[in-house]
Motif scaffolding. Structure first.
Motif, PDB file in Angstrom:
ATOM      1  N   LEU A  90       0.976  -0.950   0.153  1.00  0.00           N
ATOM      2  CA  LEU A  90      -0.057  -0.087  -0.160  1.00  0.00           C
ATOM      3  C   LEU A  90       0.886   1.297   0.239  1.00  0.00           C
ATOM      4  O   LEU A  90       2.018   1.030   0.925  1.00  0.00           O
ATOM      5  N   LEU A  91       0.509   1.959  -1.079  1.00  0.00           N
ATOM      6  CA  LEU A  91       1.018   3.274  -0.871  1.00  0.00           C
ATOM      7  C   LEU A  91       0.233   4.289  -0.185  1.00  0.00           C
ATOM      8  O   LEU A  91      -0.709   4.997  -0.842  1.00  0.00           O
ATOM      9  N   THR A  92       0.988   4.542   0.560  1.00  0.00           N
ATOM     10  CA  THR A  92      -0.282   5.999   0.793  1.00  0.00           C
ATOM     11  C   THR A  92       0.414   7.307   0.763  1.00  0.00           C
ATOM     12  O   THR A  92       0.508   8.146   1.711  1.00  0.00           O
ATOM     13  N   GLY A  93       0.167   8.067  -0.254  1.00  0.00           N
ATOM     14  CA  GLY A  93       0.373   8.981  -1.292  1.00  0.00           C
ATOM     15  C   GLY A  93       0.509   8.667  -2.342  1.00  0.00           C
ATOM     16  O   GLY A  93       0.236   7.748  -2.317  1.00  0.00           O
ATOM     17  N   GLY A  96      -0.156 -13.841  -7.335  1.00  0.00           N
ATOM     18  CA  GLY A  96      -1.015 -13.648  -6.623  1.00  0.00           C
ATOM     19  C   GLY A  96      -1.737 -11.958  -5.661  1.00  0.00           C
ATOM     20  O   GLY A  96      -2.845 -11.323  -5.031  1.00  0.00           O
ATOM     21  N   GLY A  97      -0.075 -11.031  -5.368  1.00  0.00           N
ATOM     22  CA  GLY A  97      -0.321 -10.265  -4.603  1.00  0.00           C
ATOM     23  C   GLY A  97      -1.677  -8.642  -4.930  1.00  0.00           C
ATOM     24  O   GLY A  97      -1.323  -8.814  -6.387  1.00  0.00           O
ATOM     25  N   ARG A  98      -1.454  -7.946  -4.720  1.00  0.00           N
ATOM     26  CA  ARG A  98      -2.008  -7.075  -5.240  1.00  0.00           C
ATOM     27  C   ARG A  98      -1.572  -5.400  -4.738  1.00  0.00           C
ATOM     28  O   ARG A  98      -0.426  -5.618  -3.281  1.00  0.00           O
ATOM     29  N   TYR A 150      -3.444  -2.214  -8.885  1.00  0.00           N
ATOM     30  CA  TYR A 150      -3.024  -3.665  -9.208  1.00  0.00           C
ATOM     31  C   TYR A 150      -2.661  -5.196  -8.521  1.00  0.00           C
ATOM     32  O   TYR A 150      -2.366  -5.461  -7.822  1.00  0.00           O
ATOM     33  N   THR A 151      -3.015  -6.408  -9.664  1.00  0.00           N
ATOM     34  CA  THR A 151      -2.833  -7.601  -9.239  1.00  0.00           C
ATOM     35  C   THR A 151      -1.926  -8.535  -9.937  1.00  0.00           C
ATOM     36  O   THR A 151      -1.979  -8.103 -11.357  1.00  0.00           O
ATOM     37  N   LYS A 152      -1.098  -8.816  -9.086  1.00  0.00           N
ATOM     38  CA  LYS A 152      -0.357  -9.584  -9.654  1.00  0.00           C
ATOM     39  C   LYS A 152      -0.439 -11.295 -10.044  1.00  0.00           C
ATOM     40  O   LYS A 152      -0.801 -11.767  -9.210  1.00  0.00           O
ATOM     41  N   VAL A 156       1.120  -8.317 -14.718  1.00  0.00           N
ATOM     42  CA  VAL A 156       0.422  -7.558 -13.795  1.00  0.00           C
ATOM     43  C   VAL A 156      -0.557  -6.950 -14.183  1.00  0.00           C
ATOM     44  O   VAL A 156      -0.302  -6.062 -15.407  1.00  0.00           O
ATOM     45  N   THR A 157      -1.998  -6.766 -14.006  1.00  0.00           N
ATOM     46  CA  THR A 157      -3.514  -6.063 -14.160  1.00  0.00           C
ATOM     47  C   THR A 157      -3.326  -4.986 -13.410  1.00  0.00           C
ATOM     48  O   THR A 157      -3.164  -5.210 -12.492  1.00  0.00           O
ATOM     49  N   HIS A 158      -4.397  -4.005 -13.620  1.00  0.00           N
ATOM     50  CA  HIS A 158      -4.738  -3.910 -13.227  1.00  0.00           C
ATOM     51  C   HIS A 158      -6.291  -2.693 -13.105  1.00  0.00           C
ATOM     52  O   HIS A 158      -6.443  -2.944 -14.337  1.00  0.00           O
ATOM     53  N   GLU A 159      -7.213  -1.866 -12.222  1.00  0.00           N
ATOM     54  CA  GLU A 159      -8.000  -1.551 -11.965  1.00  0.00           C
ATOM     55  C   GLU A 159      -8.786  -0.370 -11.110  1.00  0.00           C
ATOM     56  O   GLU A 159      -7.950   0.085  -9.932  1.00  0.00           O
ATOM     57  N   GLU A 160      -8.488   0.453 -12.271  1.00  0.00           N
ATOM     58  CA  GLU A 160      -9.542   2.170 -11.276  1.00  0.00           C
ATOM     59  C   GLU A 160     -10.328   1.267 -10.728  1.00  0.00           C
ATOM     60  O   GLU A 160     -11.694   1.711 -10.837  1.00  0.00           O
ATOM     61  N   LEU A 161      -9.644   2.193  -9.002  1.00  0.00           N
ATOM     62  CA  LEU A 161     -11.269   2.053  -8.075  1.00  0.00           C
ATOM     63  C   LEU A 161     -11.943   3.400  -8.352  1.00  0.00           C
ATOM     64  O   LEU A 161     -12.636   3.637  -7.812  1.00  0.00           O
TER      65      LEU A 161
END
Length: 217
Positions: free
Chosen positions: A148-151, A167-169, A185-187, A193-198
């Motif tokens: 997690l990037l908190t910024g 399998g990590g996020r 991002y999911t590995k 790596v794929t990504h989903e904009e939340l």
């Protein structure tokens, strides 16, 4: 100030309307006292819908953003987590309640001391604050089930993706003002790596996180 009423209002009026609906997260926000992680000079701001100033020119994220990030990382009790940007240690404490172990990197010495003291007072024993460069991650304790990037960052450093388990996020706020998005991002098991904009949001930039080699699709 009625602290418990202020906490209740923060959760019900700010956080729940922001699609934070996981009952375990909402209970956690009641149990981990945010005011204990706010510098004494800013105690009155602990439950407000804003970024609370921290030493060294940094700040805590808005409470609803903190809660949404922790929820959307979808942690399990066996997960080991890397956090980039420890701040006051509040988000670290939330993560520690959801995961097996948390390593939080912080490059400001003053904040390293603050976060360590806050976690000790909160009796959080499964989190460690490490002084270091967040853009390089912390491979010694990896790979990680979640990062997690908190910024905010303009791009996620490749080194962080390299430290994700299959399998990590990885969850980060990516972009430049006024356009930023929380991206998950999911590995895959094969390392793709794929990504989903939340969701759209704005967050202060993480200090020292201009990547030498950004991740590209």
């Amino acid at each position: 100030m009625n602290v418990e009423q202020a906490r209740f209002n923060m959760i019900e009026q700010q956080i729940r309307p922001w699609d934070v609906l996981d009952s375990s997260i909402l209970a956690l926000l009641s149990a981990v006292h945010r005011e204990d992680f706010v510098p004494p000079a800013h105690q009155a701001l602990a439950f407000m819908d804003l970024e609370v100033p921290l030493p060294a020119g940094q700040s805590m994220l808005n409470p609803k953003v903190e809660a949404r990030l922790v929820q959307d990382l979808n942690l399990g009790k066996r997960d080991n987590v890397l956090q980039i940007g420890a701040g006051s240690g509040y988000v670290t404490a939330l993560l520690a309640h959801k995961a097996q172990r948390v390593i939080a990197l912080e490059n400001k010495t003053e904040l390293v001391s603050l976060a360590r003291n806050n976690l000790r007072h909160a009796q959080i024993n499964n989190a460690e604050i490490v002084e270091g460069d967040g853009s390089r991650g912390f491979a010694a304790q990896g790979p990680y089930a979640a990062i997690l990037l908190t910024g905010s960052v303009t791009a996620v450093p490749q080194a962080l993706f390299d430290q994700l388990k299959p399998g990590g996020r990885l969850l980060a706020i990516v972009g430049r003002e006024p356009v930023m998005q929380a991206v998950l991002y999911t590995k895959s098991e094969q390392g793709q790596v794929t990504h989903e904009e939340l969701f759209d949001t704005i967050a202060p930039p993480l200090d020292g996180m201009a990547p030498d080699r950004p991740f590209t699709f």
